[in-house]
Design a protein around this motif. Structure first.
Motif, PDB file in Angstrom:
ATOM      1  N   HIS A   8       0.834  -1.214   0.000  1.00 36.66           N
ATOM      2  CA  HIS A   8       0.000   0.000   0.000  1.00 36.66           C
ATOM      3  C   HIS A   8       0.859   1.251   0.000  1.00 36.66           C
ATOM      4  O   HIS A   8       1.849   1.331   0.716  1.00 36.66           O
ATOM      5  CB  HIS A   8      -0.920   0.015   1.225  1.00 36.66           C
ATOM      6  N   HIS A  41      -6.379   0.868  -1.812  1.00 38.98           N
ATOM      7  CA  HIS A  41      -7.792   0.515  -1.688  1.00 38.98           C
ATOM      8  C   HIS A  41      -8.639   1.298  -2.691  1.00 38.98           C
ATOM      9  O   HIS A  41      -8.677   2.536  -2.660  1.00 38.98           O
ATOM     10  CB  HIS A  41      -8.289   0.798  -0.266  1.00 38.98           C
ATOM     11  N   ASP A 204       1.245  -7.383   1.803  1.00 39.81           N
ATOM     12  CA  ASP A 204       0.168  -6.465   2.176  1.00 39.81           C
ATOM     13  C   ASP A 204       0.737  -5.378   3.097  1.00 39.81           C
ATOM     14  O   ASP A 204       0.113  -4.989   4.085  1.00 39.81           O
ATOM     15  CB  ASP A 204      -0.974  -7.232   2.855  1.00 39.81           C
ATOM     16  N   HIS A 206       1.727  -2.105   4.881  1.00 45.84           N
ATOM     17  CA  HIS A 206       1.238  -0.742   5.101  1.00 45.84           C
ATOM     18  C   HIS A 206       2.361   0.133   5.652  1.00 45.84           C
ATOM     19  O   HIS A 206       2.202   1.344   5.787  1.00 45.84           O
ATOM     20  CB  HIS A 206       0.053  -0.752   6.061  1.00 45.84           C
TER      21      HIS A 206
HETATM   22 ZN   LIG Z   1      -4.056  -4.659   1.301  1.00 47.59          ZN
END
Ligand SMILES: [Zn+2]
Ligand SMILES: [Zn+2]
Length: 233
Positions: A8, A41, A204, A206
């Motif tokens: 992200h 997102h 994934d 962040h």
């Molecule tokens: Zn994600």
């Protein structure tokens, strides 16, 4: 080939503000990765700059987005062609409810330029469901020659195994994202028909320190075959 296809950027409200294009690509290089994808997102707003920075720093890049369906299931969708990715992005915008982001509660949604400068903030809250089913999202992604991954397939939040409890046989996804071998075996045991599917491990991330440091390679033969099918279809 070592890849991390689910990272992200700071455009995602839940990601750290230092997830800038250069920081992401440089950390991926430190981790020894050869190809990455940033999947924010419900938007592909950061993709052009991400791909540009990756190209400049000699990092492989595939366009990506993590869509939240009306069932609250997360799907990562990848594109090789920028103009088709933008057709999908426009479709997403049409189906994202116009709820304003509350920065104090959800966090910043920053868009960067090629120099890592903040050029804008996205006003519409990105961390919510688009008003479309998984089936519709997958159909539209395939129309745009994208390929679809069941994101973090066993996670407690926003995974198909948590929201539905199983993977429907008719669902035309292309690959499955797992965190580890245990998850892969568990999903396989429940769905013996899942034989010729590409399993992929992504971070994934962040935060910068979470970007992939796994040792294993992606099955590049299967990865390429998915794109051949996408381009034929
Ligand atoms: Zn994600
Ligand atoms: Zn997710």
């Amino acid at each position: 080939m070592r890849v991390d296809l689910h990272i992200h950027s700071a455009l995602s409200p839940c990601a750290s503000d230092d997830m800038t294009p250069h920081n992401i690509v440089n950390m991926a290089k430190i981790c020894g990765l050869e190809m990455i994808s940033v999947c924010d997102h419900n938007t592909l707003g950061q993709q052009r700059v991400m791909a540009e920075v990756a190209r400049k720093l000699d990092m492989g890049y595939v366009y990506g987005v993590e869509v939240q369906s009306i069932e609250e299931v997360h799907l990562c969708i990848y594109f090789q062609d920028y103009s088709r990715a933008m057709v999908f992005d426009a479709w997403l915008k049409e189906h994202l409810p116009l709820i304003r982001n509350d920065v104090r509660y959800f966090g910043n949604q920053w868009l960067f330029d090629e120099a890592d400068e903040v050029v804008a903030g996205e006003d519409v809250l990105l961390l919510q469901s688009v008003n479309q089913s998984m089936e519709n999202i997958i159909r539209k992604a395939h129309q745009c020659q994208g390929i679809v991954s069941l994101a973090h397939v066993c996670d407690k939040a926003n995974s198909i195994m948590t929201q539905l409890g199983f993977i429907p046989r008719h669902l035309e996804f292309d690959l499955i994202e797992v965190k580890n071998q245990v998850q892969k075996e568990m999903v396989q045991q429940l769905h013996p028909w899942l034989k010729e599917v590409l399993w992929i491990r992504n971070s994934d991330a962040h935060y910068l320190q979470d970007i992939d440091h796994f040792e294993e390679d992606i099955d590049i033969r299967m990865w390429k075959a998915l794109w051949r099918d996408a381009n034929d279809g």
